[in-house]
Every structure is written in structure tokens, then in C-alpha cells.
Enzyme design. Sequence first.
Site, PDB file in Angstrom:
ATOM      1  N   MET A 180       0.853  -1.190   0.000  1.00  0.00           N
ATOM      2  CA  MET A 180       0.000   0.000   0.000  1.00  0.00           C
ATOM      3  C   MET A 180       0.883   1.232   0.000  1.00  0.00           C
ATOM      4  O   MET A 180       1.683   1.424   0.923  1.00  0.00           O
ATOM      5  CB  MET A 180      -0.923   0.011   1.229  1.00  0.00           C
ATOM      6  CG  MET A 180      -1.966  -1.089   1.247  1.00  0.00           C
ATOM      7  SD  MET A 180      -2.973  -1.069   2.758  1.00  0.00           S
ATOM      8  CE  MET A 180      -1.825  -1.824   3.932  1.00  0.00           C
ATOM      9  N   ALA A 181       0.749   2.046  -1.041  1.00  0.00           N
ATOM     10  CA  ALA A 181       1.560   3.257  -1.141  1.00  0.00           C
ATOM     11  C   ALA A 181       1.251   4.177   0.035  1.00  0.00           C
ATOM     12  O   ALA A 181       0.095   4.422   0.373  1.00  0.00           O
ATOM     13  CB  ALA A 181       1.277   3.969  -2.460  1.00  0.00           C
ATOM     14  N   GLN A 213       7.695  -4.027  -4.990  1.00  0.00           N
ATOM     15  CA  GLN A 213       6.691  -3.884  -6.040  1.00  0.00           C
ATOM     16  C   GLN A 213       7.063  -2.736  -6.976  1.00  0.00           C
ATOM     17  O   GLN A 213       7.403  -1.637  -6.521  1.00  0.00           O
ATOM     18  CB  GLN A 213       5.305  -3.613  -5.463  1.00  0.00           C
ATOM     19  CG  GLN A 213       4.226  -3.620  -6.551  1.00  0.00           C
ATOM     20  CD  GLN A 213       2.848  -3.283  -6.041  1.00  0.00           C
ATOM     21  OE1 GLN A 213       2.573  -2.138  -5.715  1.00  0.00           O
ATOM     22  NE2 GLN A 213       1.972  -4.280  -5.974  1.00  0.00           N
ATOM     23  N   CYS A 249      -3.337  -1.149  -8.976  1.00  0.00           N
ATOM     24  CA  CYS A 249      -3.578   0.159  -8.372  1.00  0.00           C
ATOM     25  C   CYS A 249      -4.631   0.923  -9.167  1.00  0.00           C
ATOM     26  O   CYS A 249      -4.482   1.103 -10.378  1.00  0.00           O
ATOM     27  CB  CYS A 249      -2.285   0.967  -8.301  1.00  0.00           C
ATOM     28  SG  CYS A 249      -2.517   2.607  -7.567  1.00  0.00           S
ATOM     29  N   LYS A 291       0.177  -8.531  -9.112  1.00  0.00           N
ATOM     30  CA  LYS A 291      -1.050  -8.160  -8.410  1.00  0.00           C
ATOM     31  C   LYS A 291      -1.998  -7.501  -9.397  1.00  0.00           C
ATOM     32  O   LYS A 291      -1.614  -6.557 -10.094  1.00  0.00           O
ATOM     33  CB  LYS A 291      -0.775  -7.231  -7.232  1.00  0.00           C
ATOM     34  CG  LYS A 291      -1.994  -7.018  -6.329  1.00  0.00           C
ATOM     35  CD  LYS A 291      -1.620  -6.289  -5.042  1.00  0.00           C
ATOM     36  CE  LYS A 291      -2.769  -6.338  -4.034  1.00  0.00           C
ATOM     37  NZ  LYS A 291      -3.946  -5.556  -4.443  1.00  0.00           N
ATOM     38  N   GLY A 331      -9.058  -8.198  -0.636  1.00  0.00           N
ATOM     39  CA  GLY A 331     -10.242  -7.355  -0.721  1.00  0.00           C
ATOM     40  C   GLY A 331     -11.232  -7.608   0.399  1.00  0.00           C
ATOM     41  O   GLY A 331     -11.824  -8.686   0.481  1.00  0.00           O
ATOM     42  N   ASP A 332     -11.383  -6.632   1.291  1.00  0.00           N
ATOM     43  CA  ASP A 332     -12.394  -6.668   2.364  1.00  0.00           C
ATOM     44  C   ASP A 332     -12.195  -7.792   3.370  1.00  0.00           C
ATOM     45  O   ASP A 332     -13.154  -8.210   4.028  1.00  0.00           O
ATOM     46  CB  ASP A 332     -13.814  -6.767   1.783  1.00  0.00           C
ATOM     47  CG  ASP A 332     -14.215  -5.542   0.982  1.00  0.00           C
ATOM     48  OD1 ASP A 332     -13.476  -4.548   1.012  1.00  0.00           O
ATOM     49  OD2 ASP A 332     -15.279  -5.583   0.327  1.00  0.00           O
ATOM     50  N   GLY A 378      -4.895  -5.735   3.369  1.00  0.00           N
ATOM     51  CA  GLY A 378      -4.491  -4.356   3.153  1.00  0.00           C
ATOM     52  C   GLY A 378      -5.067  -3.451   4.217  1.00  0.00           C
ATOM     53  O   GLY A 378      -4.515  -3.304   5.312  1.00  0.00           O
ATOM     54  N   ARG A 379      -6.210  -2.845   3.926  1.00  0.00           N
ATOM     55  CA  ARG A 379      -6.801  -1.878   4.857  1.00  0.00           C
ATOM     56  C   ARG A 379      -7.151  -2.488   6.209  1.00  0.00           C
ATOM     57  O   ARG A 379      -7.179  -1.790   7.217  1.00  0.00           O
ATOM     58  CB  ARG A 379      -8.043  -1.250   4.219  1.00  0.00           C
ATOM     59  CG  ARG A 379      -7.703  -0.300   3.063  1.00  0.00           C
ATOM     60  CD  ARG A 379      -8.963   0.181   2.356  1.00  0.00           C
ATOM     61  NE  ARG A 379      -9.659  -0.912   1.692  1.00  0.00           N
ATOM     62  CZ  ARG A 379     -10.919  -0.848   1.270  1.00  0.00           C
ATOM     63  NH1 ARG A 379     -11.621   0.255   1.457  1.00  0.00           N
ATOM     64  NH2 ARG A 379     -11.472  -1.881   0.653  1.00  0.00           N
TER      65      ARG A 379
END
Length: 353
Positions: free
Chosen positions: A25-26, A78, A108, A147, A209-210, A232-233
Amino acid sequence: MPVTRSSLPRIGRFELPNRVILAPMAGVTDRPFRQLCRQLGAGLVVGEMVTSDPGLWHTRKSRLRLDHRGEPGPRAVQIAGGDAAMLAEAARLNAEHGAEIIDINMGCPAKKVCNKAAGSALLRDEVLVAEILEAVVAAVDIPVTLKIRTGWCAESNNGVRVARLAEAAGIQALAVHGRHRQQRYSGEAEYDTIAAIKAAVRIPVFANGDIDSPEKAARVLDYTGADAVMIGRGAQGYPWIFREIDHYLRQGEHLSPPADEERAGVLRDHLAALHDFYGEHMGVRIARKHVGWYLAGDTRLGETDRRALRATFNGLECSTAQCRFIDELFRHEPATAPSRLARAVASDGICAA
């Protein structure tokens, strides 16, 4: 019930220790955060996206993104871009600098990336996708991963075709975010495409994802047949998610959440690492988003108190005050936290809230 597979996923010669991976994640997965997530159970961590143009690597941002000193292997870098030759050269140079896995970004959704025909914009041109993958794989003797998203838009859900191109080109593992590019991060991730991709290729597939809980991770692995989940998040503000998912997948039961003492220690260590890595001025500012995420997930506090505490922390201008904030946050009952913390950090003469 625990999720069982015959073996742990491999990326080339590297066997991962578990099935939980930190997504690149940037602006988030810098060296301090990667090291923290690794300590808390991530089986693999991937660095922030780096431009494929070596001419831009002299900038401070790029130098920091390329800094993997002191990290255990495998070190995954990456790269992003839209020119096959430039991406191949970037991969070669990163391998010379110590990268052990090269990951190509075709997922992205950011406009500034897609406008340069990079990231998920590449999914619109499968001929170029194949050209890039073949060039990068041929340029290095270390594993190359990819990715992607499920496609560019709902009418162009070409994830399965891209996955087959990737396998044919020699890509060693594939991470798939369960949204197309036009969704960005809105709506809900879908896993049917990930399941179809897993059924279509033999290389390891990582579902992304999620995924924000152990139960969700187990359900996604069961539904898709994927080899690992990529978080990720869900790790923002809660890096303990890696060990909790790993424990649940192995044992089929929940691991106890971190005690306040551990949470305080992790926060203090994270702040110290940020201040050391970026320097006082930049480290203090980057710490604000991380502590904001920590506070957003602090169930001891109501939303009004969280907002007040974020405002207080964001007004702090030095590392000493930020560290004192964390000490005070866990020292007393949370009900008095906003007013107590404002007074405590104001004693340094640095609180603006």
C-alpha cells in the site's frame, strides 16, 4: 474448523510460513510498518509501489521506499509502470540491490497511476500485459509475482485471461483484489472471479479485498480455494490481524485480542520506528495517520472521544509529545482520556488542540 491445505504456498524457492500476507500500500507499507506486521504474524510483506523509472529513484520518497535494510527475507519489492523494457530494467536493478521477489503492480486504481497507463489501466491491453510479464521474468533470476484486479470494469472482467497469461509468462504467484478498477474501493469485493482464477491456473493465488477478520479470511479461502489471503486496509490500525488470522486458520479458534499493555508497547515502538526512519519532522507527520487508524479501532472509546483525541494528536509537533500521548492514553480510564491527554501534552507546550 481450521483451514487445511496439503502444503504452505511457495513463491519460487521461498515457502511462506503461513497464509497471511501484507498487501503493498503506497504511503502505508513502509519499512517500519512492514517490520511491525512481520513481527505480528505476517507470512510475507510487500514494499510500497516504486516507479519503474530509475531516473526518479534519487528522490527522497523513492529512496525510502527502496530501503529494506535489516528486514528478514524474502524481501519483496513492487514496481509499477507501463513500459516493458523499463519495468524489466527496474526489476534487474532492484534484484541487484537485494530484492528477492519482484512484484508487478497491475492493480492500483489511483488516477495518477492509471493516467500513465500503469497499475490497473494495463488490464485493458492484454498484449501489453503479456509483453511486460515476459520481459520482467526474463530480466531476473528471482521470482516475479503479479497483483491485479478482476478487470478494468464490470464489462471487462478479464482476470482469468490475465491470470493465464501470467502463468504462461512464468509468474510465480498471483494476488487478486476482488474489485474491478472502476470500483476503486467502493462496494463489496467479490470472490467468484478469484475462485475462477484459482481453478484456471496452477500457480499460488492470493485473495485480497475486504478481508478484515479471521472468520472472513477462512470463508474466503474456503470459497475461492486460494492459497493465502492478502490483507491491506484491515491491517491499518490493527496489525495484530495477521497473528489472529493465522491462529484461526490453524486452530479453528480465536486468539485473545492484545491486552492494553501490549497495545501501548506496539504503538510506542511503531512511533519510535517512524521517527527514526523518517526523521523528526517527517516522522511526526506520518505518525498521525497511523495513530488515527489505531484510535478509530479503539473500542474503549466513543466516536466523540476518538475525534477529540485525533485532533489532539494531530496538533502535536514533536516526537516527545507524541510518545507522551501514547503513555497517557493507556495510563488511566478511557472516559477521561480527551481532557487528560490535552492537559498532559500541553505541558510540553506543543499541543495545538
